[in-house]
Write a protein that holds these residues in place. Structure first.
Motif, PDB file in Angstrom:
ATOM      1  N   LYS A 191     -12.548  14.379  77.191  1.00 27.10           N
ATOM      2  CA  LYS A 191     -11.332  15.198  77.161  1.00 27.10           C
ATOM      3  C   LYS A 191     -11.627  16.590  76.612  1.00 27.10           C
ATOM      4  N   SER A 192     -12.785  17.106  76.967  1.00 33.31           N
ATOM      5  CA  SER A 192     -13.198  18.412  76.463  1.00 33.31           C
ATOM      6  C   SER A 192     -12.302  19.554  76.912  1.00 33.31           C
ATOM      7  N   GLN A 193     -11.524  19.339  77.963  1.00 31.38           N
ATOM      8  CA  GLN A 193     -10.643  20.414  78.431  1.00 31.38           C
ATOM      9  C   GLN A 193      -9.600  20.788  77.368  1.00 31.38           C
ATOM     10  N   ASP A 217     -13.401  15.357  82.297  1.00 35.08           N
ATOM     11  CA  ASP A 217     -14.732  15.955  82.095  1.00 35.08           C
ATOM     12  C   ASP A 217     -15.695  15.480  83.163  1.00 35.08           C
TER      13      ASP A 217
END
Length: 140
Positions: free
Chosen positions: A40-42, A139
């Motif tokens: 969930k790097s966004q 991701d």
């Protein structure tokens, strides 16, 4: 509003005995790594900014211990910071020339939802980030 735990979704909890300025970078790194593990790097940029704002408010207005809770939700994440001061934060628009007081208003403008929850000994201030037009674990 409390988020009910959902089977298979993660939670990360970090107890911070005393919030200090030099810890902010470490907490941002932990947040970034946890979001990467959940794919969930966004959400990382805004989540890091948000957690820094919430912890800075603890540092300025409720010195002492704090706890960070990052939770996966079906469509994003929730980030909450708990402290032992019962006074709730007030988001407002400071005077234009003010050098402080803008953080919670800016956070409110960046996230999907912000809230507070009164606890038996203190409060939790939280924010939600949700995926826009797709699944939250996007991701590559």
């Amino acid at each position: 509003m409390p988020v009910a735990p959902v089977e298979g979704l993660g939670e990360y909890r970090l107890v911070i005995p005393a919030v200090r300025p030099e810890l902010m970078g470490c907490v941002r790194e932990i947040m970034r790594a946890q979001l990467r593990m959940w794919r969930k790097s966004q959400f990382s940029d805004v989540a890091e900014l948000g957690v820094t704002e919430l912890l800075t408010n603890v540092l300025r207005h409720a010195p002492g211990g704090s706890e960070l809770l990052v939770s996966e939700t079906v469509d994003g994440i929730r980030v909450g910071v708990t402290d032992f001061d019962e006074r709730l934060p007030v988001a407002g628009r400071p005077m234009r020339e003010a050098t402080g007081g803008w953080g919670l208003q800016l956070l409110t403008d960046l996230v999907d939802e912000v809230g507070t929850r009164v606890l038996p000994q203190g409060k939790e201030v939280w924010f939600d980030l949700r995926a826009k037009g797709g699944l939250a674990g996007a991701d590559e």
